[in-house]
Design a protein around this motif. Structure first.
Motif, PDB file in Angstrom:
ATOM      1  N   LYS A 361     -93.466   2.128  20.782  1.00 29.94           N
ATOM      2  CA  LYS A 361     -94.281   2.843  21.673  1.00 29.94           C
ATOM      3  C   LYS A 361     -94.590   4.123  20.908  1.00 29.94           C
ATOM      4  CE  LYS A 361     -93.857   4.718  26.542  1.00 29.94           C
ATOM      5  NZ  LYS A 361     -95.309   4.294  26.966  1.00 29.94           N
ATOM      6  N   ALA A 362     -95.615   4.750  21.561  1.00 26.41           N
ATOM      7  CA  ALA A 362     -96.322   6.064  20.790  1.00 26.41           C
ATOM      8  C   ALA A 362     -95.316   7.276  21.430  1.00 26.41           C
ATOM      9  CB  ALA A 362     -97.859   6.213  21.219  1.00 26.41           C
ATOM     10  N   THR A 363     -95.009   8.100  20.918  1.00 25.70           N
ATOM     11  CA  THR A 363     -94.265   9.359  21.085  1.00 25.70           C
ATOM     12  C   THR A 363     -95.404  10.340  21.720  1.00 25.70           C
ATOM     13  OG1 THR A 363     -94.270  10.620  18.984  1.00 25.70           O
ATOM     14  CG2 THR A 363     -92.594   8.973  19.393  1.00 25.70           C
ATOM     15  N   TYR A 364     -94.820  11.669  22.197  1.00 29.66           N
ATOM     16  CA  TYR A 364     -95.882  12.442  22.480  1.00 29.66           C
ATOM     17  C   TYR A 364     -96.621  13.183  21.173  1.00 29.66           C
ATOM     18  CZ  TYR A 364     -93.588  12.900  27.249  1.00 29.66           C
ATOM     19  OH  TYR A 364     -93.286  12.403  28.241  1.00 29.66           O
ATOM     20  N   ALA A 365     -96.154  12.982  19.988  1.00 28.92           N
ATOM     21  CA  ALA A 365     -96.648  13.437  18.686  1.00 28.92           C
ATOM     22  C   ALA A 365     -97.862  12.455  17.912  1.00 28.92           C
ATOM     23  CB  ALA A 365     -95.752  13.712  17.895  1.00 28.92           C
ATOM     24  N   ASP A 366     -97.960  11.133  18.980  1.00 33.19           N
ATOM     25  CA  ASP A 366     -98.688  10.326  18.707  1.00 33.19           C
ATOM     26  C   ASP A 366     -98.013   9.386  17.517  1.00 33.19           C
ATOM     27  OD1 ASP A 366    -100.425  10.218  20.447  1.00 33.19           O
ATOM     28  OD2 ASP A 366    -101.846  11.403  19.554  1.00 33.19           O
ATOM     29  N   ASN A 367     -96.797   9.447  17.106  1.00 30.37           N
ATOM     30  CA  ASN A 367     -95.971   8.715  16.146  1.00 30.37           C
ATOM     31  C   ASN A 367     -95.367   7.456  16.839  1.00 30.37           C
ATOM     32  OD1 ASN A 367     -96.510  10.496  13.978  1.00 30.37           O
ATOM     33  ND2 ASN A 367     -94.856  11.595  14.721  1.00 30.37           N
ATOM     34  N   TYR A 368     -95.486   6.098  16.292  1.00 35.12           N
ATOM     35  CA  TYR A 368     -95.076   4.992  16.968  1.00 35.12           C
ATOM     36  C   TYR A 368     -93.556   4.946  16.453  1.00 35.12           C
ATOM     37  CZ  TYR A 368     -99.315   3.369  18.967  1.00 35.12           C
ATOM     38  OH  TYR A 368    -100.239   3.428  19.962  1.00 35.12           O
ATOM     39  N   ALA A 369     -92.769   5.006  17.534  1.00 34.42           N
ATOM     40  CA  ALA A 369     -91.130   4.741  17.344  1.00 34.42           C
ATOM     41  C   ALA A 369     -90.876   3.417  17.992  1.00 34.42           C
ATOM     42  CB  ALA A 369     -90.532   5.893  18.302  1.00 34.42           C
ATOM     43  N   CYS A 370     -89.690   2.887  17.346  1.00 36.90           N
ATOM     44  CA  CYS A 370     -89.121   1.596  17.786  1.00 36.90           C
ATOM     45  C   CYS A 370     -88.300   1.729  18.926  1.00 36.90           C
ATOM     46  CB  CYS A 370     -88.319   0.818  16.804  1.00 36.90           C
ATOM     47  SG  CYS A 370     -87.791  -0.864  16.907  1.00 36.90           S
ATOM     48  N   LEU A 371     -88.556   1.068  20.099  1.00 38.11           N
ATOM     49  CA  LEU A 371     -87.933   1.134  21.236  1.00 38.11           C
ATOM     50  C   LEU A 371     -86.420   0.306  21.285  1.00 38.11           C
ATOM     51  CD1 LEU A 371     -90.728   1.411  24.001  1.00 38.11           C
ATOM     52  CD2 LEU A 371     -89.412   3.465  22.928  1.00 38.11           C
TER      53      LEU A 371
END
Length: 383
Positions: A361-371
């Motif tokens: 999912k994309a973070t507020y900084a538009d980096n995709y993090a593994c949930l």
């Protein structure tokens, strides 16, 4: 809290694909044992097989459900070079072996049919397939009958890109006659064998496809074809000839990989390409109000990539479609087998040969993090 359950599969070989129906209450599985099984979820959350049947003469590659407004239909494709359309007969009892029956057999492919998908329901009952002969085929039935399907178009992707593909618009009767005469695509293609168009099971030819979910742009498909890691965006307007809109290419310098710190990759050693950056899976995200498109891909080099595609005023200086990689994740460390967006296009699911399923999912900084990470082996250990 993440919940999962284990289905005691009775397939006698590798499960090659699984697909939920529109409502998520039934699950179809396909296998190298040439069989399809349909599962139904009970009120207690358990799953039971309600039908099982032999569907093809070679391992099955993919299966897909139609939209419920078109009735209970399943489509399957196989390395036997055929596509079959299956219709459910609710008058037959479950587990009778007669509930699902074949209503059409599509035999135009000269190579293994590797992927297929029904079009969004707004375009009617349409089925797209991609095969190792590099042909993208769009089929439709001769309504009101569902027993005779004909190809609306079948562009050869490399020729279409080069601009020398001759439009193919067969008359509906032509497709029906070929099937009535029992024409087939020839003997089953073995793994590694060359196809008529130069593709082969190891590298060349088409491998995967995904429909654009936004009807505003018409019938547009993303296709993984060839072994260079490119994705082709192709429009299939009817009755006009197909149009090549864009190539998403990896020839540009790659972005640095972004493994999740919370869930480290399978190996800290950089993944070397397994022969190529061949695209193995592609998924077009629902737009849900975005001014751009998101397309996710997985490849043999172990990377999950997310592409941002713009159109119209938001595109390049010439107003054409444009795209760029906005995220690369190599946490799997092995060949990526499947990527799929959720219904809002905000969460991406990926699976790989490392035996894990990961949610992004994309973070507020538009980096995709593994949930989250689901590990089948860990689940087994808990049993």
């Amino acid at each position: 809290m993440h919940q999962s359950s284990i289905l005691p599969s009775t397939h006698t070989d590798l499960i090659t694909d699984a697909a939920y129906d529109y409502f998520g209450t039934r699950l179809a599985t396909a296998s190298a044992d040439q069989k399809i099984k349909v599962w139904r979820r009970g009120v207690d959350g358990s799953w039971e097989v309600e039908e099982s049947w032999k569907a093809h003469d070679s391992p099955i590659a993919k299966i897909a459900w139609s939209h419920p407004e078109h009735g209970p239909l399943l489509a399957s494709c196989s390395y036997d070079r055929t596509v079959r359309i299956w219709e459910e007969n609710n008058d037959e009892p479950r587990n009778s072996g007669k509930r699902w029956h074949s209503i059409a057999k599509l035999v135009e492919s000269k190579g293994s049919v590797r992927d297929l998908a029904f079009a969004p329901s707004e375009f009617g009952l349409r089925l797209a397939t991609i095969s190792s002969d590099s042909h993208l085929r769009l089929y439709a039935p001769s309504l009101p009958s569902l027993h005779d399907w004909y190809p609306l178009s079948s562009p050869h992707i490399p020729s279409l890109i080069a601009g020398d593909d001759k439009p193919s618009q067969p008359h509906p009767a032509e497709g029906g006659i070929s099937r009535m005469l029992g024409r087939t695509g020839g003997p089953a293609e073995s793994v590694g064998a060359s196809t008529a168009s130069g593709g082969n099971e190891v590298g060349g030819g088409g491998r995967c496809l995904s429909w654009c979910k936004e009807k505003w742009w018409g019938m547009v498909v993303a296709v993984g074809e060839g072994s260079d890691g490119d994705v082709q965006i192709i429009s299939l307007p009817q009755p006009s000839p197909p149009v090549h809109l864009l190539t998403l290419t990896l020839n540009a310098p790659a972005l640095p990989s972004t493994p999740s710190s919370a869930f480290p990759p399978q190996s800290s050693t950089p993944v070397s390409p397994i022969g190529s950056k061949l695209i193995t899976t592609v998924s077009w995200a629902p737009s849900c109000g975005r001014e751009f498109h998101l397309i996710a891909t997985g490849s043999r080099d172990g990377f999950v990539r997310i592409w941002k595609v713009t159109t119209g005023e938001g595109a390049g200086s010439d107003g054409q479609w444009a795209g760029e990689v906005v995220a690369e994740m190599n946490d799997h460390g092995r060949t990526i087998t499947r990527v799929e967006w959720n219904v809002t296009g905000t969460v991406l699911t990926s699976s790989g040969d490392d035996g894990k399923v990961r949610l992004w999912k994309a973070t507020y900084a538009d980096n995709y993090a593994c949930l989250a990470v689901f590990d089948a082996q860990a689940e087994d250990a808990m049993e």
